[in-house]
Design an enzyme around this catalytic site. Sequence first.
Site, PDB file in Angstrom:
ATOM      1  N   CYS A 344       0.827  -1.219   0.000  1.00 40.45           N
ATOM      2  CA  CYS A 344       0.000   0.000   0.000  1.00 40.45           C
ATOM      3  C   CYS A 344       0.863   1.272   0.000  1.00 40.45           C
ATOM      4  O   CYS A 344       1.459   1.604  -1.020  1.00 40.45           O
ATOM      5  CB  CYS A 344      -0.964  -0.026   1.178  1.00 40.45           C
ATOM      6  SG  CYS A 344      -2.333   1.138   1.008  1.00 40.45           S
ATOM      7  N   HIS A 430      -3.773  -5.050  -0.077  1.00 42.14           N
ATOM      8  CA  HIS A 430      -3.398  -5.613   1.226  1.00 42.14           C
ATOM      9  C   HIS A 430      -3.436  -7.137   1.199  1.00 42.14           C
ATOM     10  O   HIS A 430      -4.490  -7.737   1.419  1.00 42.14           O
ATOM     11  CB  HIS A 430      -4.347  -5.100   2.316  1.00 42.14           C
ATOM     12  CG  HIS A 430      -4.146  -3.669   2.662  1.00 42.14           C
ATOM     13  ND1 HIS A 430      -3.345  -3.255   3.707  1.00 42.14           N
ATOM     14  CD2 HIS A 430      -4.625  -2.534   2.098  1.00 42.14           C
ATOM     15  CE1 HIS A 430      -3.340  -1.937   3.782  1.00 42.14           C
ATOM     16  NE2 HIS A 430      -4.114  -1.475   2.810  1.00 42.14           N
ATOM     17  N   GLU A 432      -2.365  -9.072   3.416  1.00 40.81           N
ATOM     18  CA  GLU A 432      -2.664  -9.566   4.770  1.00 40.81           C
ATOM     19  C   GLU A 432      -4.155  -9.513   5.069  1.00 40.81           C
ATOM     20  O   GLU A 432      -4.617 -10.087   6.078  1.00 40.81           O
ATOM     21  CB  GLU A 432      -1.895  -8.755   5.814  1.00 40.81           C
ATOM     22  CG  GLU A 432      -2.520  -7.446   6.230  1.00 40.81           C
ATOM     23  CD  GLU A 432      -2.459  -6.346   5.177  1.00 40.81           C
ATOM     24  OE1 GLU A 432      -3.107  -5.302   5.370  1.00 40.81           O
ATOM     25  OE2 GLU A 432      -1.762  -6.512   4.154  1.00 40.81           O
TER      26      GLU A 432
END
Length: 491
Positions: A344, A430, A432
């Site tokens: 990001c 993202h 994650e």
Amino acid sequence: MIQSANLLKSTVQLKNASSNICRRFISQLPKSLNENTQNLNSRPFATVTLDPISFNSSVKNAKVSQLPKNEKPTFFKNHIQPPELPATFRLKTGQTFKATSFGAPLKESISGEVVFTTSLVGYPESMSDPSYRGQILVFTQPLIGNYGVPAMDKDEFGLFKHFESDKIHVKGIIVTDYAKKYSHWNAVESLGEWCARNNIPALSGVDTRAIVTLLREQGSTLGEIIIGDAKPAKELEDPNKRNLVAEVSVKSKKIYNKGGDVKIALIDCGAKQNIIRCLAKRGAEVHLVPWNHDVTKDSTHYDGIFISNGPGNPSYCDETVMNLRKLLIRESSKAVPTPIFGICMGNLLLGAAAGFETYKLPYGNRGHNQPAINLLTNQCVITSQNHGFAIKDGEKDMVEGWEKYFVNANDGSNEGIRHKTLPFASVQYHPEAKAGPQDTEYLFQDYLDIVRESKKEYLRQKSKVSKKISQQIQVGADVNISNQKQISESA
């Protein structure tokens, strides 16, 4: 007709049998467990327990499952809901929306950048994500708050299980319909209570579809939340005009999973807890360092460098960009360069350090359903995103030695870059998640595989150099001994 009657009779019998089984199960539960719910019976919410089996506490004699030894449920005393007050949501472009406040009853108005998310779940994670710092978050999902808010429990790494930081980072939230009565086995309070405790305003009864339409047509704008008799601000606050990364970053180094087989320096531009977890649970020792930390001057030898997500305008992170530029120059000249990866804001800052330009998107990409195409494999993945800026990656904008990695399938904006020959890469989305799809969590494993291979090669090269130096020292010693012997004999 006879078949229909028999089917109806069988259905009734099955329903009665199920009811009897449920009643027998409840009656067999230990009576002592009722004592744990004495103080909860007045609450119109779901009971709180660490076990996923629970019953609605509004039912008389509700049962709560036993807790593991030495564990206690987290309750918030009183559970007084915030007052419902008339409120107004005003956009800088002139549109005004009447609403009802269910969060903190602020006596002064608050303002920030208005953004929207298309995520269906995960409001605790989104609201505690540092990337939303200074923003008023509009949820397109109509019903928000129905599963309450969980406790701030931590995992084996000392990271929050259900949140992405230790506080709410959004300036306020806007929803269509707020669920006053929540129901979830893991909940300890309502969304309204959580907002009120953190002094965050929350409005319901707003047509969020209309807001999203305005943002899509007019582009990003500022907004203001006014509750009750609060006076409007003379000037709306633009969070993109200050260094938000410095506000959310740690002030000193923190270490997670000490003793891991590889050391990763995670540059904290507003790192989500799950980024740390995704590295730590795969065996890495994670050193969380401040946003302006110069890794090239760090006495610690890191096996990998990771740049986190973060809020706001990347142009305010000049120090980070300069540090990364020095790092790229140093690592590019090494026989075994240290692998670098960004997420990001990390993608924007690594790109800026490499020589790319960044720009502000009309309304940004936020939500859990953003499609991104891997240009190396042509595979499309569904990603979790939260950003308002992107890298310019047109033909004239590309930097020598670098290539596009991922591209957004909706608007064509950049979703990642990578070096053609060196282990430097980053993505705009993202991997994650938390919350969101986990299609790309494999990138953490891929990165750590590269880090471990790089470490092996580095140690092999180091051993080779050390052996060569030792041989040179030994040759020098032998020559010195021979010279001394000749001098002694001539004397």
